[in-house]
Design a protein around this motif. Sequence first.
Motif, PDB file in Angstrom:
ATOM      1  N   VAL A 118      52.031  24.956 -27.209  1.00 57.73           N
ATOM      2  CA  VAL A 118      51.203  24.217 -26.413  1.00 57.73           C
ATOM      3  C   VAL A 118      51.991  23.677 -25.220  1.00 57.73           C
ATOM      4  CG1 VAL A 118      49.990  21.967 -26.469  1.00 57.73           C
ATOM      5  CG2 VAL A 118      49.707  22.999 -28.351  1.00 57.73           C
ATOM      6  N   HIS A 119      53.166  23.378 -25.283  1.00 59.02           N
ATOM      7  CA  HIS A 119      53.984  22.880 -24.168  1.00 59.02           C
ATOM      8  C   HIS A 119      53.981  24.093 -23.164  1.00 59.02           C
ATOM      9  CE1 HIS A 119      56.927  20.576 -21.857  1.00 59.02           C
ATOM     10  NE2 HIS A 119      57.985  21.256 -22.212  1.00 59.02           N
ATOM     11  N   ALA A 120      54.355  25.044 -23.641  1.00 54.40           N
ATOM     12  CA  ALA A 120      54.564  26.423 -22.755  1.00 54.40           C
ATOM     13  C   ALA A 120      53.161  26.623 -21.803  1.00 54.40           C
ATOM     14  CB  ALA A 120      54.953  27.784 -23.364  1.00 54.40           C
ATOM     15  N   VAL A 121      52.110  26.434 -22.708  1.00 56.51           N
ATOM     16  CA  VAL A 121      50.859  26.564 -21.906  1.00 56.51           C
ATOM     17  C   VAL A 121      50.533  25.520 -20.790  1.00 56.51           C
ATOM     18  CG1 VAL A 121      48.335  26.792 -22.261  1.00 56.51           C
ATOM     19  CG2 VAL A 121      49.885  28.182 -23.520  1.00 56.51           C
ATOM     20  N   ASN A 122      50.843  24.066 -21.631  1.00 55.71           N
ATOM     21  CA  ASN A 122      50.611  23.157 -20.453  1.00 55.71           C
ATOM     22  C   ASN A 122      51.560  23.369 -19.109  1.00 55.71           C
ATOM     23  OD1 ASN A 122      49.078  21.858 -22.239  1.00 55.71           O
ATOM     24  ND2 ASN A 122      50.634  20.246 -22.653  1.00 55.71           N
ATOM     25  N   LEU A 159      45.142  28.426 -17.876  1.00 55.96           N
ATOM     26  CA  LEU A 159      45.113  29.843 -17.579  1.00 55.96           C
ATOM     27  C   LEU A 159      43.585  30.355 -17.414  1.00 55.96           C
ATOM     28  CD1 LEU A 159      47.515  30.355 -20.722  1.00 55.96           C
ATOM     29  CD2 LEU A 159      47.820  30.392 -18.406  1.00 55.96           C
ATOM     30  N   ALA A 160      42.716  29.555 -17.207  1.00 54.15           N
ATOM     31  CA  ALA A 160      41.360  30.166 -17.164  1.00 54.15           C
ATOM     32  C   ALA A 160      41.081  31.119 -16.356  1.00 54.15           C
ATOM     33  CB  ALA A 160      40.394  28.842 -16.794  1.00 54.15           C
ATOM     34  N   ALA A 172      47.030  29.978 -25.506  1.00 51.92           N
ATOM     35  CA  ALA A 172      46.420  30.471 -24.221  1.00 51.92           C
ATOM     36  C   ALA A 172      45.125  30.972 -24.318  1.00 51.92           C
ATOM     37  CB  ALA A 172      47.343  31.695 -24.153  1.00 51.92           C
ATOM     38  N   LYS A 173      44.551  31.523 -25.608  1.00 56.74           N
ATOM     39  CA  LYS A 173      43.126  31.839 -25.691  1.00 56.74           C
ATOM     40  C   LYS A 173      42.185  30.905 -25.566  1.00 56.74           C
ATOM     41  CE  LYS A 173      41.637  35.325 -27.282  1.00 56.74           C
ATOM     42  NZ  LYS A 173      40.978  36.659 -26.738  1.00 56.74           N
ATOM     43  N   VAL A 174      42.570  29.648 -26.045  1.00 55.70           N
ATOM     44  CA  VAL A 174      41.996  28.161 -25.905  1.00 55.70           C
ATOM     45  C   VAL A 174      41.439  28.089 -24.448  1.00 55.70           C
ATOM     46  CG1 VAL A 174      41.803  25.949 -26.525  1.00 55.70           C
ATOM     47  CG2 VAL A 174      42.669  27.528 -28.047  1.00 55.70           C
ATOM     48  N   ASP A 175      42.383  28.288 -23.542  1.00 53.54           N
ATOM     49  CA  ASP A 175      42.116  28.173 -22.005  1.00 53.54           C
ATOM     50  C   ASP A 175      40.943  29.061 -21.284  1.00 53.54           C
ATOM     51  OD1 ASP A 175      43.754  25.883 -21.610  1.00 53.54           O
ATOM     52  OD2 ASP A 175      45.077  26.838 -20.396  1.00 53.54           O
ATOM     53  N   GLY A 176      40.631  30.178 -22.095  1.00 57.75           N
ATOM     54  CA  GLY A 176      39.807  31.298 -21.502  1.00 57.75           C
ATOM     55  C   GLY A 176      40.314  32.064 -20.358  1.00 57.75           C
ATOM     56  N   GLN A 197      48.220  43.044 -11.003  1.00 54.54           N
ATOM     57  CA  GLN A 197      49.152  42.409 -11.907  1.00 54.54           C
ATOM     58  C   GLN A 197      48.991  41.143 -12.406  1.00 54.54           C
ATOM     59  OE1 GLN A 197      51.944  43.021  -8.261  1.00 54.54           O
ATOM     60  NE2 GLN A 197      53.194  44.359  -9.713  1.00 54.54           N
ATOM     61  N   LEU A 198      49.772  40.604 -13.357  1.00 54.63           N
ATOM     62  CA  LEU A 198      49.530  39.370 -13.979  1.00 54.63           C
ATOM     63  C   LEU A 198      49.952  38.189 -13.344  1.00 54.63           C
ATOM     64  CD1 LEU A 198      51.112  40.675 -17.372  1.00 54.63           C
ATOM     65  CD2 LEU A 198      48.891  41.009 -16.480  1.00 54.63           C
ATOM     66  N   ASP A 199      49.156  36.904 -13.620  1.00 53.87           N
ATOM     67  CA  ASP A 199      49.271  35.757 -12.858  1.00 53.87           C
ATOM     68  C   ASP A 199      50.487  34.924 -13.571  1.00 53.87           C
ATOM     69  OD1 ASP A 199      47.085  35.945 -11.044  1.00 53.87           O
ATOM     70  OD2 ASP A 199      45.917  36.078 -12.882  1.00 53.87           O
TER      71      ASP A 199
END
Length: 355
Positions: A165-169, A174-175, A195-199, A243-245
């Motif tokens: 959760v902290h890493a994704v915050n 990540l939407a 991450a998936k929760v962010d869409g 490439q990746l964001d």
Amino acid sequence: MLNSPSDVFMKVANLTDVRGIEIQDAPEPRVVTPNDVLIEMKRVGVCGSDIHYYTDGAIGSQIVQYPWTAGHEGAGVVTEVGADVTRVNVGDRVAFDPCISCGKCDQCVRGRRHTCRRQIFLGCPGQAPGCLGERAVLPSECCYVVPDSLTFDDAALVEPLSIAVHAVNLARSLAGLSVGILGAGPIGLCTLAVAKVDGPAQVFVTDKIDRRVDAARQGGADWAGNTDKIDVVREIAELCPLQLDVVFECTGDQDAIDQAVTLLAPGGTLLLVGIPGGHNRISMDINLLRRKEICVQNVRRQNECVDRAIDLIASGKVDIRYLLTHHFPFAQTRDAFELVAGYRDGVLKAMIELG
Ligand SMILES: [Zn+2]
Ligand SMILES: [Zn+2]
């Protein structure tokens, strides 16, 4: 607080040497301050950091002095509270934050308890003994009551999930973004779930172990590949030409760090979540970092993410029960550590059962 001198003993699992672990007696922990909470342990998850201490006797400058009790991913039942404790009651089922902060230093005052100057972390050498034993005492602010819908297994997964959760915050939203997760161990897979929760538009996951690549697919990765078997950088570039964001590096391995820098789009963000094993330095191609203006963000455990982790499990937004591949009775803690250290039998998360 914590293990105070006593002539009454409980059983703990102690590291006794490199690759040595034994069930031994330790002083019975007691409620001493009015803010202490005594917890009867029910589950302790085996973490990659516990395994570093087990196999190497150290992580960086944190060196084990034997005998040493490891463990910080715990869940249990409150059996006694100090006079001032209102946050939890006797009989509550709790998950806990293993980081005990001072609440007073510049970092704590700024809302950064996880980088508290005087923090002590459960199961961290030189700080506080871990919770891999029958009971543990923690200050009340570290304890989080879990709803009835969470099992003790779920509650013990709250700690690694809170890191995700902290890493994704730290990555912010990540939407709609293209995301990479390098390493599909428990932290990588927890990161995938959060991450998936962010869409995100798409999530690419890599690992060196087929079982973990499969687990990433099970966990909802849009694409997953084995870095030892295919050229993951080329394959991801074909699927995602711009490439990746955002890339979450969850291995600590130099190869993966190099892949992350190559995979990222200009303006992308690299989050360093993995703990390098056995060495204190990593390297990066500074010209690539500079030309792409990559933002490198280190991730230090978690900060105030425990409630959110509990909510994500309780609401069903994340389901990480598939991580629980193995359970061991407390007496077989050594088998659990050997299993995880050897990446054997498709292990993702091994859980020790107490009580
Ligand atoms: Zn951990
Ligand atoms: Zn502090």
